[in-house]
Scaffold this active site. Structure first.
Site, PDB file in Angstrom:
ATOM      1  N   ASP A 127      -3.404  -8.228  -7.325  1.00 51.40           N
ATOM      2  CA  ASP A 127      -3.321  -8.608  -5.828  1.00 51.40           C
ATOM      3  C   ASP A 127      -3.812 -10.007  -5.532  1.00 51.40           C
ATOM      4  OD1 ASP A 127      -2.520  -8.790  -3.188  1.00 51.40           O
ATOM      5  OD2 ASP A 127      -4.077  -7.113  -2.561  1.00 51.40           O
ATOM      6  N   HIS A 131       0.805  -1.203   0.006  1.00 54.48           N
ATOM      7  CA  HIS A 131       0.154   0.025   0.091  1.00 54.48           C
ATOM      8  C   HIS A 131       0.752   1.343   0.057  1.00 54.48           C
ATOM      9  CE1 HIS A 131      -3.478  -2.676   1.731  1.00 54.48           C
ATOM     10  NE2 HIS A 131      -3.525  -2.439   0.295  1.00 54.48           N
ATOM     11  N   SER A 151      -6.886  -1.605  -0.593  1.00 49.55           N
ATOM     12  CA  SER A 151      -6.152  -1.059  -1.817  1.00 49.55           C
ATOM     13  C   SER A 151      -7.159  -0.078  -2.492  1.00 49.55           C
ATOM     14  CB  SER A 151      -5.597  -2.134  -2.848  1.00 49.55           C
ATOM     15  OG  SER A 151      -6.754  -3.106  -3.354  1.00 49.55           O
TER      16      SER A 151
END
Length: 275
Positions: free
Chosen positions: A164, A19, A100
């Site tokens: 991800d 992040h 995210s």
């Protein structure tokens, strides 16, 4: 397989790395006037409670974001990241961690757009509720890997694709490469960010090699912060491969990673790699 829930891992050392790097890339993209799209292929729920049963099953955030709280010597990159986490919480509280999609939402500009994919039915519903009435975002209950090619190139011809996946099944590794191949064939100038876990069995090694083979403009950053457990299991660390990274990113991370590894280290052999 739809068993994976990121709520168990929210705020852990992998989230801190992925992040803070994601935020820095977006901040760099914000410097150019032209708008861009962000496509998140595995978006999760968007926001996570650190007081939930999920988050406290293993309490992974204690060895992640919690280790940065209260420090007054954070490098600028980590300070910007922690400031974003703070604004997601009430003053003085640390009860929520942004996934995210929320990192993206709080970093992009009004003219930029988000396309968020999540297959897990519960997490999809939470994500859709979290982004209700957000005109910048569109939420899809579908496979982000499969849907990616239909969105590229974005209308603005600028974009960041964030991958991800959970890697719970080994086929995810091959799906990453296939999605990147298709994406690059349609949108070669896009910024592609792929997160991966570092496990004892070393599945990330051929993955990184394959991503480097797709593009000479591939940067790899990783941290290893813990030892395997007594059975040889566990996530030792994680990394990100960035295709077409901002030119300043490597220098920025070179001044950040030593501090980050020291802050998150769970054993004397903790280390980082940047190449």
């Amino acid at each position: 397989m739809l068993a994976y829930r990121h709520a168990f891992h929210a705020g852990n050392h992998a989230d801190v790395l992925k992040h803070c790097v994601l935020q820095q890339i977006l901040l760099y993209m914000n410097q150019k006037d032209k708008p861009y799209w962000v496509i998140d292929t595995h978006a999760g729920a968007g926001m996570y409670s650190l007081e939930s049963e999920y988050a406290n099953t293993k309490g992974e955030y204690h060895n992640g974001v919690a280790r940065l709280q209260g420090r007054d010597d954070l490098p600028p990159v980590l300070q910007e990241y922690l400031d974003l986490v703070k604004v997601c919480n009430n003053k003085g509280e640390w009860t929520l961690y942004p996934g995210s999609p929320e990192i993206i939402r709080r970093t992009i500009r009004a003219e930029d757009r988000m396309r968020l994919f999540e297959l897990h039915p519960t997490d999809h519903d939470l994500l859709a509720e979290h982004f209700d009435r957000d005109r910048q975002a569109k939420i899809f209950k579908s496979d982000g890997f499969a849907a990616l090619k239909a969105l590229l190139p974005p209308p603005t011809k600028r974009g960041l694709i964030f991958m991800d996946p959970p890697y719970e099944i080994k086929s995810d590794y091959a799906k990453v490469i296939t999605a990147l191949e298709e994406g690059l064939s349609r949108f070669a100038e896009g910024v592609y960010v792929v997160w991966y876990p570092i496990l004892t069995r070393g599945d990330h090694i051929p993955l990184v090699e394959s991503m480097r083979a797709l593009s000479e403009k591939t940067m790899n950053v990783s941290i290893t912060v813990q030892e395997p457990d007594e059975r040889g299991f566990g996530m030792l660390g994680s990394g990100l491969c960035v295709i077409n990274p901002p030119w300043v990113l490597k220098d920025t991370l070179n001044t950040t990673l030593p501090y980050l590894v020291d802050a998150l280290a769970q054993y004397p052999g903790a280390r980082y790699e940047l190449s």
